[in-house]
Scaffold this active site. Structure first.
Site, PDB file in Angstrom:
ATOM      1  CG  ASN A 228      -0.241  -0.043   2.506  1.00  0.00           C
ATOM      2  OD1 ASN A 228       0.445   0.907   2.858  1.00  0.00           O
ATOM      3  ND2 ASN A 228      -0.358  -1.154   3.222  1.00  0.00           N
TER       4      ASN A 228
ATOM      5  CB  ALA B 202       1.576  -0.079  10.693  1.00  0.00           C
TER       6      ALA B 202
ATOM      7  CG  ASP C 248      -7.212  -5.104   5.885  1.00  0.00           C
ATOM      8  OD1 ASP C 248      -6.977  -5.223   7.103  1.00  0.00           O
ATOM      9  OD2 ASP C 248      -7.558  -4.039   5.356  1.00  0.00           O
TER      10      ASP C 248
ATOM     11  CG  ASP D 192      -7.801  -6.605  13.604  1.00  0.00           C
ATOM     12  OD1 ASP D 192      -6.905  -5.885  14.084  1.00  0.00           O
ATOM     13  OD2 ASP D 192      -8.932  -6.183  13.303  1.00  0.00           O
ATOM     14  CB  ILE D 193      -1.749  -6.542  14.632  1.00  0.00           C
ATOM     15  CG1 ILE D 193      -1.210  -7.326  13.432  1.00  0.00           C
ATOM     16  CG2 ILE D 193      -0.697  -6.481  15.731  1.00  0.00           C
ATOM     17  CD1 ILE D 193      -0.082  -6.620  12.693  1.00  0.00           C
TER      18      ILE D 193
ATOM     19  CG  PHE E  89      -3.711   5.880  12.900  1.00  0.00           C
ATOM     20  CD1 PHE E  89      -3.122   5.866  14.145  1.00  0.00           C
ATOM     21  CD2 PHE E  89      -3.534   6.998  12.079  1.00  0.00           C
ATOM     22  CE1 PHE E  89      -2.363   6.949  14.586  1.00  0.00           C
ATOM     23  CE2 PHE E  89      -2.784   8.086  12.503  1.00  0.00           C
ATOM     24  CZ  PHE E  89      -2.199   8.058  13.760  1.00  0.00           C
TER      25      PHE E  89
ATOM     26  CE  LYS F  33      -9.553  -2.952  13.189  1.00  0.00           C
ATOM     27  NZ  LYS F  33      -8.383  -3.413  12.484  1.00  0.00           N
TER      28      LYS F  33
HETATM   29  O1  PMT Z   1       2.627   6.379   6.415  1.00  0.00           O
HETATM   30  P1  PMT Z   1       2.033   7.639   5.826  1.00  0.00           P
HETATM   31  O2  PMT Z   1       2.346   7.762   4.356  1.00  0.00           O
HETATM   32  O3  PMT Z   1       2.395   8.845   6.611  1.00  0.00           O
HETATM   33  O4  PMT Z   1       0.443   7.477   5.910  1.00  0.00           O
HETATM   34  C1  PMT Z   1      -0.193   7.467   7.138  1.00  0.00           C
HETATM   35  C2  PMT Z   1      -1.412   6.542   7.154  1.00  0.00           C
HETATM   36  C3  PMT Z   1      -2.462   7.073   6.190  1.00  0.00           C
HETATM   37  C4  PMT Z   1      -1.010   5.121   6.749  1.00  0.00           C
HETATM   38  C5  PMT Z   1      -1.932   6.538   8.640  1.00  0.00           C
HETATM   39  O5  PMT Z   1      -2.340   7.825   8.985  1.00  0.00           O
HETATM   40  C6  PMT Z   1      -3.099   5.565   8.798  1.00  0.00           C
HETATM   41  O6  PMT Z   1      -4.239   5.848   8.496  1.00  0.00           O
HETATM   42  N1  PMT Z   1      -2.798   4.332   9.305  1.00  0.00           N
HETATM   43  C7  PMT Z   1      -3.752   3.244   9.449  1.00  0.00           C
HETATM   44  C8  PMT Z   1      -3.868   2.511   8.131  1.00  0.00           C
HETATM   45  C9  PMT Z   1      -4.784   1.304   8.197  1.00  0.00           C
HETATM   46  O7  PMT Z   1      -4.351   0.217   7.997  1.00  0.00           O
HETATM   47  O8  PMT Z   1      -5.987   1.565   8.571  1.00  0.00           O
HETATM   48  P2  PMT Z   1      -7.174   0.428   8.621  1.00  0.00           P
HETATM   49  O9  PMT Z   1      -8.387   1.255   8.742  1.00  0.00           O
HETATM   50  O10 PMT Z   1      -7.079  -0.526   7.504  1.00  0.00           O
HETATM   51  O11 PMT Z   1      -6.855  -0.346   9.962  1.00  0.00           O
HETATM   52  C10 PMT Z   1      -7.406   0.042  11.215  1.00  0.00           C
HETATM   53  C11 PMT Z   1      -6.408  -0.232  12.330  1.00  0.00           C
HETATM   54  O12 PMT Z   1      -6.197  -1.642  12.437  1.00  0.00           O
HETATM   55  C12 PMT Z   1      -5.060   0.394  12.142  1.00  0.00           C
HETATM   56  O13 PMT Z   1      -4.600   0.833  13.405  1.00  0.00           O
HETATM   57  C13 PMT Z   1      -4.209  -0.760  11.632  1.00  0.00           C
HETATM   58  O14 PMT Z   1      -2.836  -0.600  12.022  1.00  0.00           O
HETATM   59  C14 PMT Z   1      -4.828  -1.945  12.327  1.00  0.00           C
HETATM   60  N2  PMT Z   1      -4.700  -3.217  11.605  1.00  0.00           N
HETATM   61  C15 PMT Z   1      -5.232  -3.378  10.357  1.00  0.00           C
HETATM   62  C16 PMT Z   1      -5.137  -4.601   9.728  1.00  0.00           C
HETATM   63  C17 PMT Z   1      -4.510  -5.664  10.397  1.00  0.00           C
HETATM   64  N3  PMT Z   1      -4.376  -6.843   9.822  1.00  0.00           N
HETATM   65  N4  PMT Z   1      -4.012  -5.492  11.636  1.00  0.00           N
HETATM   66  C18 PMT Z   1      -4.108  -4.285  12.242  1.00  0.00           C
HETATM   67  O15 PMT Z   1      -3.652  -4.128  13.372  1.00  0.00           O
END
Ligand code: PMT
Length: 424
Positions: A207, A272, A276, A302-303, A320, A338
């Site tokens: 990504n 991070a 997914d 899902d960490i 995030f 979460k």
């Molecule tokens: O790195 P940059 O270029 O500065 O960009 C920053 C950013 C846009 C990446 C950052 O601000 C951001 O939005 N990070 C979260 C990205 C993300 O994966 O979001 P999500 O909505 O898909 O996931 C939700 C949360 O679950 C996140 O905290 C993610 O780390 C966590 N997650 C997701 C999938 C997974 N398998 N395990 C997780 O822990």
């Protein structure tokens, strides 16, 4: 911010190494100047290796060119603060009486920056009226004195005169610079950048995350006194000095690193962009182009949810959410699903913020609040997010008290996790 550390010639000169490191841990740019006497106790090389700057000592350095800046004046202007540790009786006397017979004393006269001194000497020398008069002169001129401790001295005597501990001096420096130190004692585990899932030896699913948001958070947390563990996917960025960097590539590697280090953390921030889905199989050889390709993907763990399940008492967990529509609603659904304490939701559909941009805007969501954080630099946003996290610790801002049954019912209302998909 920039700090000049002056080292004068006492046995406590070796503790100046610890001071330099403590200041660097707070993301301060540190340079060192030494008196000749200080070099009898410790080599300038130690400081130049630590700071990456040459150690300035001589007034008689020949400039590279006629218009090159004069070192002691340029350095005096460069510093936001001058701290002398240890400050010997001789150094205090020279500062008090305006002698300018070496680099450090000359720089002291030329600097507009605030000055701190941490005296260190034998008790009798410290208590001598001459030394006390010099200290008083300096105090009256606005020099901040970090009083020496009492205890066993190098000369065998017991009494006042031992230099204050480097951490204590660093705290006074931070306070003098107006730097908040509200995360001292916290261990902040931060994830940053994107993960990559291999398709074959040369390709991956990834990504657009650059790591800028996570690295900015790491720098902000460190400068506020936290010990930072940064778990980062591939990124071209330099991590803040002294933060512990764990490099990972895949979602599973990130999961392992996070779960192993989670017990140490008092705050976990998951910025991070974690994959997914990962391919069910990884081709052993480079895949050849042969018409349409169907990839079978399976969900990654899902960490964040796992971290919440393993939460240790008192640990704050902040995720995030990267969204492209209905950002606040989607973010709130993620918060509930979460079980984190807060979610920082940002709109990654916008060109001016989000992925790879130097700026970002977000909403900091808890069960009871939605705080709008307008567009600003990621470094500044990192500080604003930390402000909100620190506020979560304060009793008056405790989340609305929900019973576990109420929480469970809210979670049930949240959208279900995604099922395996096929990408064609
Ligand atoms: O790195 P940059 O270029 O500065 O960009 C920053 C950013 C846009 C990446 C950052 O601000 C951001 O939005 N990070 C979260 C990205 C993300 O994966 O979001 P999500 O909505 O898909 O996931 C939700 C949360 O679950 C996140 O905290 C993610 O780390 C966590 N997650 C997701 C999938 C997974 N398998 N395990 C997780 O822990």
């Amino acid at each position: 911010m920039k700090v000049m550390v002056g080292v004068s010639g006492g046995i406590a000169a070796y503790k100046a190494v610890e001071l330099v490191r403590a200041l660097q841990r707070h993301a301060l740019d540190v340079r060192v100047t030494m008196t000749d006497a200080a070099t009898q106790f410790i080599q300038p090389l130690t400081f130049s290796a630590l700071t990456g700057h040459r150690v300035l000592r001589s007034l008689w350095h020949t400039p590279d060119s006629p218009d090159a800046p004069i070192d002691h004046i340029a350095e005096a202007q460069w510093a936001d603060l001058l701290v002398v540790a240890p400050a010997t009786a001789d150094l205090l006397a020279r500062f008090a009486h305006g002698l300018a017979n070496d680099f450090l004393t000359t720089m002291y006269l030329a600097t507009p920056a605030p000055v701190l001194v941490a005296p260190a000497m034998n008790s009798l020398m410290w208590q001598h009226p001459a030394t006390q008069a010099n200290v008083e002169i300096l105090r009256q001129r606005g020099v901040r004195i970090v009083e020496p401790d009492a205890g066993q001295l190098a000369c065998g005597m017991v009494g006042p005169g031992r230099m204050a501990e480097p951490e204590q001096i660093a705290n006074v420096v931070l306070a003098a610079l107006g730097r908040s130190h509200d995360l001292a004692g916290e261990v902040v585990l931060i994830t940053a950048a994107g993960t990559r899932e291999a398709l074959d030896p040369v390709r991956f699913l990834g990504n657009r995350s650059s790591g800028k948001m996570g690295y900015a958070l790491a720098e902000a947390a460190q400068s506020r006194g936290a010990r930072v563990i940064l778990v980062s996917g591939p990124s071209a960025l330099q991590p803040p000095i002294h933060c512990e960097l764990l490099r990972v590539t895949t979602a599973e590697e990130m999961r392992q690193a996070v779960l192993v280090r989670q017990p140490e953390a008092t705050i976990v921030i998951k910025s991070a962009a974690v994959a997914d889905y990962r391919p069910v199989t990884v081709a052993a050889q480079k895949m050849r182009r042969q018409g349409p390709l169907v990839l079978e993907l399976q969900p990654t763990e899902d960490i964040l949810a796992e971290v919440v399940q393993r939460r240790i008492p008192g640990q704050l967990i902040v995720g995030f959410a990267a969204e492209t529509e209905d950002t606040v609603e989607q973010g709130r659904a993620k918060l509930l699903r979460k079980g984190a304490d807060a979610i920082v939701v940002n709109d990654v559909g916008r060109e001016d913020i989000g992925f790879d941009s130097d700026e970002n805007a977000a909403t900091f969501l808890t069960l009871s609040t939605a705080i709008d954080l307008p567009r600003m630099s990621k470094r500044k946003l990192g500080d604003r997010i930390l402000d909100e996290i620190v506020a979560l610790r304060r009793p008056q801002s405790l989340l609305v008290e929900l019973s576990s049954a109420e929480l469970e019912s809210l979670r049930e209302q949240a959208p279900a996790p995604r099922k395996p998909i096929l990408i064609e």
